[in-house]
Design a protein around this motif. Sequence first.
Motif, PDB file in Angstrom:
ATOM      1  N   THR A 198      10.845  -8.980 -10.792  1.00 60.98           N
ATOM      2  CA  THR A 198       9.465  -9.025 -11.290  1.00 60.98           C
ATOM      3  C   THR A 198       8.466  -8.747 -10.174  1.00 60.98           C
ATOM      4  OG1 THR A 198      10.097 -10.577 -13.030  1.00 60.98           O
ATOM      5  CG2 THR A 198       7.752 -10.468 -12.466  1.00 60.98           C
ATOM      6  N   ILE A 199       8.628  -9.410  -9.042  1.00 61.96           N
ATOM      7  CA  ILE A 199       7.691  -9.211  -7.934  1.00 61.96           C
ATOM      8  C   ILE A 199       7.951  -7.875  -7.235  1.00 61.96           C
ATOM      9  CG2 ILE A 199       6.733 -10.180  -5.796  1.00 61.96           C
ATOM     10  CD1 ILE A 199       6.014 -11.734  -8.368  1.00 61.96           C
ATOM     11  N   ALA A 200       9.184  -7.407  -7.206  1.00 60.46           N
ATOM     12  CA  ALA A 200       9.472  -6.070  -6.660  1.00 60.46           C
ATOM     13  C   ALA A 200       8.718  -5.008  -7.453  1.00 60.46           C
ATOM     14  CB  ALA A 200      10.972  -5.797  -6.678  1.00 60.46           C
ATOM     15  N   LYS A 201       8.692  -5.160  -8.770  1.00 65.53           N
ATOM     16  CA  LYS A 201       7.944  -4.226  -9.620  1.00 65.53           C
ATOM     17  C   LYS A 201       6.443  -4.351  -9.366  1.00 65.53           C
ATOM     18  CE  LYS A 201      10.866  -3.640 -13.616  1.00 65.53           C
ATOM     19  NZ  LYS A 201      10.706  -3.545 -15.047  1.00 65.53           N
ATOM     20  N   TYR A 202       5.963  -5.562  -9.246  1.00 65.87           N
ATOM     21  CA  TYR A 202       4.546  -5.806  -8.952  1.00 65.87           C
ATOM     22  C   TYR A 202       4.148  -5.128  -7.636  1.00 65.87           C
ATOM     23  CZ  TYR A 202       0.407  -8.236  -7.277  1.00 65.87           C
ATOM     24  OH  TYR A 202      -0.842  -8.519  -6.774  1.00 65.87           O
ATOM     25  N   GLU A 203       4.943  -5.332  -6.578  1.00 65.83           N
ATOM     26  CA  GLU A 203       4.645  -4.749  -5.267  1.00 65.83           C
ATOM     27  C   GLU A 203       4.743  -3.221  -5.304  1.00 65.83           C
ATOM     28  OE1 GLU A 203       3.219  -6.152  -2.865  1.00 65.83           O
ATOM     29  OE2 GLU A 203       3.723  -8.278  -2.946  1.00 65.83           O
ATOM     30  N   SER A 204       5.680  -2.703  -6.079  1.00 61.17           N
ATOM     31  CA  SER A 204       5.816  -1.248  -6.221  1.00 61.17           C
ATOM     32  C   SER A 204       4.596  -0.657  -6.904  1.00 61.17           C
ATOM     33  CB  SER A 204       7.086  -0.910  -7.004  1.00 61.17           C
ATOM     34  OG  SER A 204       8.227  -1.304  -6.272  1.00 61.17           O
ATOM     35  N   LYS A 205       4.133  -1.296  -7.971  1.00 61.10           N
ATOM     36  CA  LYS A 205       2.941  -0.820  -8.691  1.00 61.10           C
ATOM     37  C   LYS A 205       1.715  -0.868  -7.786  1.00 61.10           C
ATOM     38  CE  LYS A 205       0.243  -1.522 -12.950  1.00 61.10           C
ATOM     39  NZ  LYS A 205      -0.558  -0.376 -12.650  1.00 61.10           N
ATOM     40  N   LYS A 206       1.565  -1.943  -7.063  1.00 57.52           N
ATOM     41  CA  LYS A 206       0.437  -2.105  -6.134  1.00 57.52           C
ATOM     42  C   LYS A 206       0.451  -0.987  -5.077  1.00 57.52           C
ATOM     43  CE  LYS A 206      -1.268  -5.694  -2.908  1.00 57.52           C
ATOM     44  NZ  LYS A 206      -2.680  -5.545  -3.170  1.00 57.52           N
ATOM     45  N   PHE A 207       1.611  -0.704  -4.514  1.00 57.16           N
ATOM     46  CA  PHE A 207       1.741   0.342  -3.498  1.00 57.16           C
ATOM     47  C   PHE A 207       1.456   1.721  -4.102  1.00 57.16           C
ATOM     48  CE2 PHE A 207       4.689   2.765  -0.492  1.00 57.16           C
ATOM     49  CZ  PHE A 207       3.785   2.774   0.550  1.00 57.16           C
ATOM     50  N   LEU A 208       1.975   1.976  -5.280  1.00 58.43           N
ATOM     51  CA  LEU A 208       1.711   3.250  -5.962  1.00 58.43           C
ATOM     52  C   LEU A 208       0.219   3.421  -6.237  1.00 58.43           C
ATOM     53  CD1 LEU A 208       4.685   3.188  -8.458  1.00 58.43           C
ATOM     54  CD2 LEU A 208       4.256   5.054  -6.832  1.00 58.43           C
ATOM     55  N   ASP A 209      -0.385   2.437  -6.913  1.00 59.41           N
ATOM     56  CA  ASP A 209      -1.782   2.540  -7.352  1.00 59.41           C
ATOM     57  C   ASP A 209      -2.775   2.557  -6.191  1.00 59.41           C
ATOM     58  OD1 ASP A 209      -0.918   2.569  -9.973  1.00 59.41           O
ATOM     59  OD2 ASP A 209      -1.450   0.470 -10.363  1.00 59.41           O
ATOM     60  N   GLU A 210      -2.528   1.733  -5.185  1.00 62.28           N
ATOM     61  CA  GLU A 210      -3.497   1.575  -4.103  1.00 62.28           C
ATOM     62  C   GLU A 210      -3.281   2.538  -2.945  1.00 62.28           C
ATOM     63  OE1 GLU A 210      -3.586  -2.535  -2.930  1.00 62.28           O
ATOM     64  OE2 GLU A 210      -4.088  -3.219  -4.957  1.00 62.28           O
ATOM     65  N   VAL A 211      -2.062   3.084  -2.804  1.00 66.96           N
ATOM     66  CA  VAL A 211      -1.772   3.911  -1.635  1.00 66.96           C
ATOM     67  C   VAL A 211      -1.194   5.272  -2.019  1.00 66.96           C
ATOM     68  CG1 VAL A 211      -0.548   4.032   0.579  1.00 66.96           C
ATOM     69  CG2 VAL A 211      -1.384   1.822  -0.254  1.00 66.96           C
ATOM     70  N   LEU A 212      -0.025   5.293  -2.632  1.00 67.09           N
ATOM     71  CA  LEU A 212       0.692   6.554  -2.837  1.00 67.09           C
ATOM     72  C   LEU A 212      -0.051   7.536  -3.736  1.00 67.09           C
ATOM     73  CD1 LEU A 212       4.373   5.286  -3.088  1.00 67.09           C
ATOM     74  CD2 LEU A 212       3.215   6.327  -1.120  1.00 67.09           C
ATOM     75  N   TYR A 213      -0.732   7.050  -4.758  1.00 65.55           N
ATOM     76  CA  TYR A 213      -1.470   7.946  -5.649  1.00 65.55           C
ATOM     77  C   TYR A 213      -2.821   8.380  -5.061  1.00 65.55           C
ATOM     78  CZ  TYR A 213       1.829   6.631  -9.392  1.00 65.55           C
ATOM     79  OH  TYR A 213       2.949   6.408 -10.166  1.00 65.55           O
TER      80      TYR A 213
END
Length: 163
Positions: free
Chosen positions: A137-152
């Motif tokens: 659950t938190i791995a998905k949360y951290e992945s989404k945060k990294f995608l939305d705030e940085v990678l995209y």
Amino acid sequence: IMKKIESFTVDHERLLRGIYVSRKDYDNKTGAVIATTFDVRMKLPNREPVLNTAECHTIEHIGATFLRNSEKYKNETIYFGPMGCRTGYYVVFKGDLTSKDMVPAVTELFEFILNFEGKVPGADSFSCGNYLDHNLTIAKYESKKFLDEVLYKLKDENLNYPK
């Protein structure tokens, strides 16, 4: 006295989240680059909480499994694993690559984790030395945060170490 390794010369007080070339390894005979190590920085060093071990471990298991099974990346992947400081991961790929070259692979990796369903690969007592320490659950949360705030939203400062 030991010489300071290159990754310890990066200004962590100014380092942003992003994808950076950490080092290149060369063939001793030809001088050609044989591997590039990337610093995939998910957290601002010393300025925000680091990844807890459970989600860090889960991202490692899913990320390594993704890269080593991907038709696009399996023959290029040498290594994927967490930094000891738990602010990100090291990814080692064959060849002479840039940070921009890694954007598609890293983005796909974190999208895969975000959308992952089911049992974490290798999260059993036979396959893993600490199989109880996972948090999808938190791995998905951290992945989404990294995608939305940085990678995209990558900019040059997310792809080149601060000078």
